[in-house]
Motif scaffolding. Structure first.
Motif, PDB file in Angstrom:
ATOM      1  N   GLN A 228     -32.584 -50.122  -5.890  1.00 24.73           N
ATOM      2  CA  GLN A 228     -33.069 -48.777  -6.198  1.00 24.73           C
ATOM      3  C   GLN A 228     -32.195 -48.179  -7.293  1.00 24.73           C
ATOM      4  OE1 GLN A 228     -32.879 -47.567  -1.912  1.00 24.73           O
ATOM      5  NE2 GLN A 228     -34.953 -46.799  -2.286  1.00 24.73           N
ATOM      6  N   ASP A 229     -32.528 -46.966  -7.703  1.00 27.41           N
ATOM      7  CA  ASP A 229     -31.806 -46.338  -8.806  1.00 27.41           C
ATOM      8  C   ASP A 229     -30.402 -45.933  -8.361  1.00 27.41           C
ATOM      9  OD1 ASP A 229     -34.130 -46.654 -10.207  1.00 27.41           O
ATOM     10  OD2 ASP A 229     -34.704 -44.537 -10.161  1.00 27.41           O
ATOM     11  N   LEU A 230     -29.423 -46.265  -9.216  1.00 29.69           N
ATOM     12  CA  LEU A 230     -28.028 -45.923  -8.953  1.00 29.69           C
ATOM     13  C   LEU A 230     -27.667 -44.712  -9.789  1.00 29.69           C
ATOM     14  CD1 LEU A 230     -25.277 -46.476  -7.697  1.00 29.69           C
ATOM     15  CD2 LEU A 230     -24.884 -48.210  -9.468  1.00 29.69           C
ATOM     16  N   ALA A 231     -27.388 -43.592  -9.111  1.00 29.72           N
ATOM     17  CA  ALA A 231     -27.211 -42.310  -9.792  1.00 29.72           C
ATOM     18  C   ALA A 231     -25.925 -42.274 -10.620  1.00 29.72           C
ATOM     19  CB  ALA A 231     -27.193 -41.176  -8.766  1.00 29.72           C
ATOM     20  N   ARG A 307     -38.087 -45.255  -7.911  1.00 30.27           N
ATOM     21  CA  ARG A 307     -37.848 -46.246  -6.871  1.00 30.27           C
ATOM     22  C   ARG A 307     -36.981 -45.697  -5.746  1.00 30.27           C
ATOM     23  NH1 ARG A 307     -39.027 -51.284  -7.295  1.00 30.27           N
ATOM     24  NH2 ARG A 307     -37.325 -51.847  -5.883  1.00 30.27           N
ATOM     25  N   GLY A 308     -36.608 -44.430  -5.800  1.00 31.23           N
ATOM     26  CA  GLY A 308     -35.663 -43.886  -4.859  1.00 31.23           C
ATOM     27  C   GLY A 308     -34.250 -44.220  -5.279  1.00 31.23           C
ATOM     28  N   LEU A 309     -33.285 -43.635  -4.567  1.00 29.34           N
ATOM     29  CA  LEU A 309     -31.883 -43.764  -4.951  1.00 29.34           C
ATOM     30  C   LEU A 309     -31.110 -44.644  -3.979  1.00 29.34           C
ATOM     31  CD1 LEU A 309     -31.182 -40.016  -5.779  1.00 29.34           C
ATOM     32  CD2 LEU A 309     -31.685 -41.829  -7.415  1.00 29.34           C
ATOM     33  N   VAL A 310     -30.141 -45.380  -4.525  1.00 30.13           N
ATOM     34  CA  VAL A 310     -29.175 -46.074  -3.673  1.00 30.13           C
ATOM     35  C   VAL A 310     -28.401 -45.025  -2.901  1.00 30.13           C
ATOM     36  CG1 VAL A 310     -27.132 -47.545  -3.631  1.00 30.13           C
ATOM     37  CG2 VAL A 310     -28.955 -47.990  -5.280  1.00 30.13           C
ATOM     38  N   THR A 311     -28.288 -45.182  -1.590  1.00 29.18           N
ATOM     39  CA  THR A 311     -27.589 -44.219  -0.738  1.00 29.18           C
ATOM     40  C   THR A 311     -26.461 -44.924   0.007  1.00 29.18           C
ATOM     41  OG1 THR A 311     -29.142 -44.603   1.086  1.00 29.18           O
ATOM     42  CG2 THR A 311     -29.665 -42.815  -0.457  1.00 29.18           C
ATOM     43  N   ARG A 312     -25.695 -44.157   0.731  1.00 30.61           N
ATOM     44  CA  ARG A 312     -24.596 -44.748   1.494  1.00 30.61           C
ATOM     45  C   ARG A 312     -25.142 -45.445   2.739  1.00 30.61           C
ATOM     46  NH1 ARG A 312     -22.445 -41.599   5.767  1.00 30.61           N
ATOM     47  NH2 ARG A 312     -23.677 -39.724   6.172  1.00 30.61           N
ATOM     48  N   GLU A 313     -24.405 -46.428   3.217  1.00 33.04           N
ATOM     49  CA  GLU A 313     -24.819 -47.149   4.415  1.00 33.04           C
ATOM     50  C   GLU A 313     -24.595 -46.264   5.639  1.00 33.04           C
ATOM     51  OE1 GLU A 313     -24.133 -51.539   6.439  1.00 33.04           O
ATOM     52  OE2 GLU A 313     -22.758 -50.786   4.907  1.00 33.04           O
ATOM     53  N   VAL A 314     -25.574 -46.207   6.505  1.00 29.56           N
ATOM     54  CA  VAL A 314     -25.493 -45.375   7.695  1.00 29.56           C
ATOM     55  C   VAL A 314     -25.200 -46.256   8.905  1.00 29.56           C
ATOM     56  CG1 VAL A 314     -26.714 -43.758   9.190  1.00 29.56           C
ATOM     57  CG2 VAL A 314     -27.110 -43.716   6.705  1.00 29.56           C
TER      58      VAL A 314
END
Length: 315
Positions: A228-231, A307-314
């Protein structure tokens, strides 16, 4: 006065500038133009509609301007496509470099051995319509880098900006775009239509899914898979990449002030750690982070995300 080895084969229609040196067994075609002060090493082949600027150096056994061969899977035949290669002043190509297609390269680029540029995209639906590779100024492409041209169905252009370092075995597929001052480590792989901003850094073997985008000053760690997109400003790593905070070292190295770094950290805390819905998180970021380049760059990037954003692992 030019120095041309007697074993070199040069078409009488080629245009050779002043103070050009052409080594043994070089072959220069009829539509080739060579600028002043160029150095063509032994066994170099210059074909097609190829133009070299001034003081360009072409290493031994390099082949520039050969036609592209394109396989038509449906008809089962191989077509030839003539291209047009332009290499800017002061660029140096080391040995065994191959450049084809419609490729334009700016000034002062250093191209490592066995690099291939301008070859057709790796796609089953080949086309003899022109698509392009555009490379800016003062880039260093190390050994075995491959850069392929755009597609007719895509933007038609693969674009590299200025002052980039692209390390050994990196691959840039069709329609990719790279900004300025990026550093792509060994074996970084970009699928089709990937877009990098400027000052992006990748670790070795990082891979980017097609159509993903990476914002300015972001970093993807080694062996990361970015889907996904990396901000902007963010640091991501992992088999399926997730965020691990801001790219603190990268921001410091690129002259961000302590206040600007604090703003990037504030963006991360609000948008990626607060567990707010994206629409609400964006509103909170715009309300709490001072207006300025740091905020605007982030907001503009996420507004264009598909594509949405890369997020932190939960968990």
């Amino acid at each position: 006065m030019s120095q041309i080895h007697p074993t070199a084969t040069i078409s009488p229609d080629a245009i050779i500038g002043k103070n050009v040196e052409i080594g043994p067994y070089a072959m220069i075609g009829p539509r080739v133009q060579i600028g002043d002060g160029c150095f063509i090493h032994h066994n170099v082949t210059l074909n097609g509609n190829t133009t070299l600027g001034e003081k360009v150096e072409i290493g031994a056994y390099s082949v520039i301007g050969d036609p592209c061969r394109i396989l038509d899977f449906q008809e089962g035949k191989i077509d030839l496509m003539e291209g047009q290669v332009r290499i800017g002043n002061g660029s140096v190509l080391e040995s065994n470099v191959m450049i084809k297609g419609f490729t334009t390269m700016g000034e002062g680029n250093l191209i490592g051995s066995y690099t291939t540029i301008g070859f057709p995209p790796q796609a089953k639906r080949g086309s003899t319509k022109p698509t392009y590779v555009e490379i800016g100024n003062h880039n260093q492409l190390r050994e075995y880098v491959s850069i392929q041209s755009g597609t007719v169905d895509g933007s038609g252009h693969t674009i590299i900006g200025n002052y980039n370092l692209i390390m050994v075995y990196a691959h840039l597929a069709h329609d990719t775009k790279i900004g300025d001052y990026c550093a792509l480590s060994n074996s970084t792989n970009l699928a089709g239509h990937v877009e990098f901003g400027s000052y992006v850094v990748t670790g070795g073997f990082a891979c980017f899914h097609q159509y993903t985008r990476v914002g300015d000053y972001a970093m993807a760690g080694g062996m990361s898979g970015v889907y996904q997109d990396l901000a902007p400003y963010m640091l991501a790593t992992g088999h399926r990449a997730s965020l691990y905070g801001i790219n603190l070292v990268g921001l410091q190295r690129n002259g961000f002030t302590s206040e600007e770094i604090q703003q990037a950290q504030q963006i991360y805390n609000i948008f990626f750690q607060s567990n707010l819905a994206p629409v609400i998180a964006r509103r909170e970021v715009q309300n709490k982070v001072p207006d300025g380049p740091v905020l605007r760059r982030f907001v503009e990037f996420i507004e264009k995300s598909r594509r949405g954003l890369v997020t932190r692992e939960v968990g």
